[in-house]
Design an enzyme around this catalytic site. Structure first.
Site, PDB file in Angstrom:
ATOM      1  CB  CYS A   9      -1.265  -0.736   1.291  1.00 58.56           C
ATOM      2  SG  CYS A   9      -0.064   0.429   2.888  1.00 58.56           S
ATOM      3  CG  ASN A  12       4.403  -1.832   5.634  1.00 57.83           C
ATOM      4  OD1 ASN A  12       5.403  -2.236   5.456  1.00 57.83           O
ATOM      5  ND2 ASN A  12       3.917  -2.797   4.801  1.00 57.83           N
ATOM      6  CB  CYS A  14      -3.572   2.074   7.079  1.00 55.89           C
ATOM      7  SG  CYS A  14      -3.196   3.428   8.187  1.00 55.89           S
ATOM      8  NE  ARG A  15      -4.449   1.527   2.292  1.00 54.77           N
ATOM      9  CZ  ARG A  15      -4.399   2.186   0.701  1.00 54.77           C
ATOM     10  NH1 ARG A  15      -5.139   2.263   0.057  1.00 54.77           N
ATOM     11  NH2 ARG A  15      -3.219   2.940   0.737  1.00 54.77           N
ATOM     12  CB  SER A  16       0.742  -3.994   2.963  1.00 58.95           C
ATOM     13  OG  SER A  16       0.835  -2.287   3.049  1.00 58.95           O
ATOM     14  CG  ASP A 127      -5.391   5.842   2.577  1.00 56.21           C
ATOM     15  OD1 ASP A 127      -5.002   5.775   3.437  1.00 56.21           O
ATOM     16  OD2 ASP A 127      -4.328   7.187   1.361  1.00 56.21           O
TER      17      ASP A 127
HETATM   18  P1  4NP Z   1      -1.804   2.764   4.344  1.00 59.00           P
HETATM   19  O1  4NP Z   1      -2.241   4.334   4.431  1.00 59.00           O
HETATM   20  O2  4NP Z   1      -1.713   3.125   2.407  1.00 59.00           O
HETATM   21  O3  4NP Z   1      -2.792   2.303   3.989  1.00 59.00           O
HETATM   22  O4  4NP Z   1      -0.562   2.811   5.131  1.00 59.00           O
HETATM   23  C1  4NP Z   1      -1.554   5.350   4.747  1.00 59.00           C
HETATM   24  C2  4NP Z   1      -1.088   5.830   6.177  1.00 59.00           C
HETATM   25  C3  4NP Z   1      -0.218   6.654   5.662  1.00 59.00           C
HETATM   26  C4  4NP Z   1      -0.271   8.103   4.660  1.00 59.00           C
HETATM   27  C5  4NP Z   1      -1.106   7.437   3.739  1.00 59.00           C
HETATM   28  C6  4NP Z   1      -1.757   6.596   3.708  1.00 59.00           C
HETATM   29  N1  4NP Z   1      -0.283   9.343   5.123  1.00 59.00           N
HETATM   30  O5  4NP Z   1       0.416  10.164   4.284  1.00 59.00           O
HETATM   31  O6  4NP Z   1       1.023   9.641   5.741  1.00 59.00           O
END
Ligand code: 4NP
Length: 159
Positions: A9, A12, A14-16, A127
């Site tokens: 994702c 790294n 939240c989702r992955s 997201d």
């Molecule tokens: P992820 O979520 O891609 O599912 O881990 C996010 C975590 C952090 C950010 C964006 C999405 N960020 O902009 O810091």
């Protein structure tokens, strides 16, 4: 060669990592934890070395998935040769991975929701970072269903 899956994702956190923990639990349940290895990574570098977002940890733990020991890392060039299945959480991640990948490995990259078993109207795991706890629970729902579909797909390919 051992089979391997990398979930990707943006951050790294939240989702992955949710997908990694869910898929690892499903591999254990299927007796495949020694056969298929699993990891996760991000295309963005803001959270390298950090544990998953506490909301992702909570939403996972409520469903029996432990994310607490995972740590964020960046996708590397070597990942494209090392992993057999590289699974993007959304179409932005998919496009970024296609650009990062050496051409001979681009065929390894898929979208997680292409393996969804339930009917869904979209191709992206949304997201949840700027969202609410409900968005994190929705991630677990989508990921759990699609990871089962991915596992079934890999089992067919390996048999
Ligand atoms: P992820 O979520 O891609 O599912 O881990 C996010 C975590 C952090 C950010 C964006 C999405 N960020 O902009 O810091």
């Amino acid at each position: 060669m051992k089979s391997s899956v990398l979930f990707v994702c943006l951050g790294n956190i939240c989702r992955s990592p949710t997908a990694e923990a869910v898929f690892r639990a499903q591999l254990k349940a299927a007796g495949l934890i020694e056969t298929i290895s699993v990891d996760s990574a991000g295309t963005g570098d803001w959270h390298i070395g950090k544990a998953p977002d506490h909301r992702a940890q909570t939403a996972g733990a409520e469903r029996g998935f432990d994310l607490s020991r995972l740590r964020a890392r960046l996708v590397t060039k070597e990942d494209f040769s090392q992993y057999q299945w590289i699974i993007a959480m959304d179409e932005n991640n998919y496009r970024d991975l296609q650009q990062l990948s050496p051409p001979q490995y681009q065929h390894k990259i898929s979208l997680l929701l292409d393996f969804a078993q339930k009917k869904i109207a979209h191709r992206n795991v949304p997201d949840p970072y700027y969202g609410s706890m409900a968005d994190f629970h929705h991630v677990v729902d989508l990921v759990e269903d699609a990871c089962q579909g991915l596992l079934a797909h890999i089992q067919r390919e390996l048999s």
